[in-house]
Design a protein around this motif. Sequence first.
Motif, PDB file in Angstrom:
ATOM      1  N   ASP A  75      -7.900  40.490  93.873  1.00  0.00           N
ATOM      2  CA  ASP A  75      -7.713  41.857  93.326  1.00  0.00           C
ATOM      3  C   ASP A  75      -8.320  42.866  94.515  1.00  0.00           C
ATOM      4  O   ASP A  75      -7.698  43.978  94.834  1.00  0.00           O
ATOM      5  CB  ASP A  75      -8.802  42.038  92.304  1.00  0.00           C
ATOM      6  CG  ASP A  75      -8.592  41.628  90.932  1.00  0.00           C
ATOM      7  OD1 ASP A  75      -7.157  41.345  90.818  1.00  0.00           O
ATOM      8  OD2 ASP A  75      -9.372  41.338  90.372  1.00  0.00           O
ATOM      9  N   HIS A 100      -5.362  40.216  83.162  1.00  0.00           N
ATOM     10  CA  HIS A 100      -4.810  41.487  82.841  1.00  0.00           C
ATOM     11  C   HIS A 100      -5.431  42.599  83.526  1.00  0.00           C
ATOM     12  O   HIS A 100      -4.336  43.588  83.733  1.00  0.00           O
ATOM     13  CB  HIS A 100      -5.309  41.378  81.153  1.00  0.00           C
ATOM     14  CG  HIS A 100      -4.784  42.441  80.512  1.00  0.00           C
ATOM     15  ND1 HIS A 100      -5.131  43.630  80.272  1.00  0.00           N
ATOM     16  CD2 HIS A 100      -4.025  42.433  79.339  1.00  0.00           C
ATOM     17  CE1 HIS A 100      -4.679  44.404  79.442  1.00  0.00           C
ATOM     18  NE2 HIS A 100      -3.634  43.403  78.627  1.00  0.00           N
ATOM     19  N   ARG A 101      -6.588  42.516  83.833  1.00  0.00           N
ATOM     20  CA  ARG A 101      -7.251  43.450  84.715  1.00  0.00           C
ATOM     21  C   ARG A 101      -6.367  43.922  86.166  1.00  0.00           C
ATOM     22  O   ARG A 101      -6.063  44.784  86.288  1.00  0.00           O
ATOM     23  CB  ARG A 101      -8.567  43.349  84.930  1.00  0.00           C
ATOM     24  CG  ARG A 101      -9.135  44.386  85.955  1.00  0.00           C
ATOM     25  CD  ARG A 101     -10.836  43.980  86.207  1.00  0.00           C
ATOM     26  NE  ARG A 101     -11.554  44.510  85.047  1.00  0.00           N
ATOM     27  CZ  ARG A 101     -12.656  43.790  84.617  1.00  0.00           C
ATOM     28  NH1 ARG A 101     -13.009  42.903  85.222  1.00  0.00           N
ATOM     29  NH2 ARG A 101     -13.300  43.999  83.454  1.00  0.00           N
ATOM     30  N   SER A 102      -6.026  42.693  86.600  1.00  0.00           N
ATOM     31  CA  SER A 102      -5.038  42.633  87.769  1.00  0.00           C
ATOM     32  C   SER A 102      -3.857  43.406  87.778  1.00  0.00           C
ATOM     33  O   SER A 102      -3.374  44.361  88.361  1.00  0.00           O
ATOM     34  CB  SER A 102      -4.766  41.329  88.426  1.00  0.00           C
ATOM     35  OG  SER A 102      -6.135  40.636  88.680  1.00  0.00           O
ATOM     36  N   GLN A 104      -3.209  45.483  85.073  1.00  0.00           N
ATOM     37  CA  GLN A 104      -3.469  46.978  84.967  1.00  0.00           C
ATOM     38  C   GLN A 104      -3.727  47.827  86.302  1.00  0.00           C
ATOM     39  O   GLN A 104      -3.271  48.833  86.030  1.00  0.00           O
ATOM     40  CB  GLN A 104      -4.803  47.111  84.057  1.00  0.00           C
ATOM     41  CG  GLN A 104      -4.721  46.776  82.703  1.00  0.00           C
ATOM     42  CD  GLN A 104      -6.000  46.984  81.923  1.00  0.00           C
ATOM     43  OE1 GLN A 104      -6.935  46.470  82.396  1.00  0.00           O
ATOM     44  NE2 GLN A 104      -5.836  47.561  80.783  1.00  0.00           N
ATOM     45  N   HIS A 105      -4.252  47.088  87.303  1.00  0.00           N
ATOM     46  CA  HIS A 105      -4.751  47.545  88.320  1.00  0.00           C
ATOM     47  C   HIS A 105      -3.292  48.111  89.129  1.00  0.00           C
ATOM     48  O   HIS A 105      -3.136  49.154  89.804  1.00  0.00           O
ATOM     49  CB  HIS A 105      -5.476  46.867  89.315  1.00  0.00           C
ATOM     50  CG  HIS A 105      -5.864  47.275  90.492  1.00  0.00           C
ATOM     51  ND1 HIS A 105      -7.166  46.885  90.951  1.00  0.00           N
ATOM     52  CD2 HIS A 105      -5.447  48.412  91.534  1.00  0.00           C
ATOM     53  CE1 HIS A 105      -7.458  47.647  92.304  1.00  0.00           C
ATOM     54  NE2 HIS A 105      -6.454  48.336  92.661  1.00  0.00           N
ATOM     55  N   LYS A 107      -0.562  48.300  87.876  1.00  0.00           N
ATOM     56  CA  LYS A 107       0.345  49.662  87.177  1.00  0.00           C
ATOM     57  C   LYS A 107      -0.263  50.953  87.733  1.00  0.00           C
ATOM     58  O   LYS A 107       0.413  51.916  87.815  1.00  0.00           O
ATOM     59  CB  LYS A 107       0.383  49.507  85.562  1.00  0.00           C
ATOM     60  CG  LYS A 107       1.040  48.249  85.255  1.00  0.00           C
ATOM     61  CD  LYS A 107       2.522  48.141  85.509  1.00  0.00           C
ATOM     62  CE  LYS A 107       3.368  49.163  84.744  1.00  0.00           C
ATOM     63  NZ  LYS A 107       4.663  49.056  85.077  1.00  0.00           N
ATOM     64  N   ALA A 108      -1.626  51.026  87.801  1.00  0.00           N
ATOM     65  CA  ALA A 108      -2.306  52.127  88.040  1.00  0.00           C
ATOM     66  C   ALA A 108      -2.029  52.506  89.409  1.00  0.00           C
ATOM     67  O   ALA A 108      -2.196  53.859  89.716  1.00  0.00           O
ATOM     68  CB  ALA A 108      -3.913  51.880  87.770  1.00  0.00           C
ATOM     69  N   LEU A 132       2.576  44.204  79.737  1.00  0.00           N
ATOM     70  CA  LEU A 132       2.233  44.941  80.917  1.00  0.00           C
ATOM     71  C   LEU A 132       2.865  44.730  81.968  1.00  0.00           C
ATOM     72  O   LEU A 132       2.785  45.269  83.131  1.00  0.00           O
ATOM     73  CB  LEU A 132       0.697  44.444  81.254  1.00  0.00           C
ATOM     74  CG  LEU A 132      -0.525  45.069  80.992  1.00  0.00           C
ATOM     75  CD1 LEU A 132      -1.793  44.086  81.499  1.00  0.00           C
ATOM     76  CD2 LEU A 132      -0.612  46.262  81.475  1.00  0.00           C
TER      77      LEU A 132
END
Length: 220
Positions: A75, A100-102, A104-105, A107-108, A132
């Motif tokens: 990350d 999942h958070r990685s 999302q990061h 994509k952000a 995602l």
Amino acid sequence: MPRPVRIAASILSADFARLGEEVRAVDAAGADWIHLDIMDGHFVPNISMGPAVVKALRPHTAKPFDVHLMISPVDAYLDAFAAAGADTLTVHPEAGPHIHRSLQHIKALGKRAGVVLNPGTPAKMLDYLLELVDLVLVMSVNPGFGGQHFIDGQLKKIAAIRAMIDKAGRPIDLEVDGGVDAENARRCIEAGADALVAGTSVFRGGAAHYAANIAALRAT
Ligand code: DX5
Ligand code: ZN
């Protein structure tokens, strides 16, 4: 109906003393993407290149940079590789506590998000991630080194993921990485792959052969 197949040239097999020139050569030879293998000597037993190398190569081609992150924890490095010029950032679920958070990061950060499954990682891992991702990468070798032998058993996984993607009903690339050559490329495509990573089989024989090597991977 045949899908267009993208060839991602893995520069892990290039001459590291002349990387810019090698990237320009595979671009001119018809590679669709440049595949950059990032290894940390921890998540995988080998060490390759970091964001400074990605940034230095960026001006050498307009082709998309397909960045395969084999680093853990991953990350903290996503921003650096995005800033260096990655177009797709692909991460292993085992490379951090929250895949999942990685994703999302990524994509952000405005980048294409990829998830990559090791040979021992089941397709089921994708169940709650497909919504995602822009790309799924199936490893047909255990990650860490170029020049390994293609693991035939992964073809079944490629076919299973093709069915999952078709059901998801949104565009997601299905890429295969490791030991891909002109013979097994056809079987990967038949199983449902639409992008092939190749290092050894692209760079074999030197620059005069790159165009023919890439064309051979497309011929099915
Ligand atoms: C292996 C890398 C691959 C590798 C492929 O960990 O992810 O991208 O460079 O090289 P070949 O095509 O030689 O197997
Ligand atoms: Zn790779």
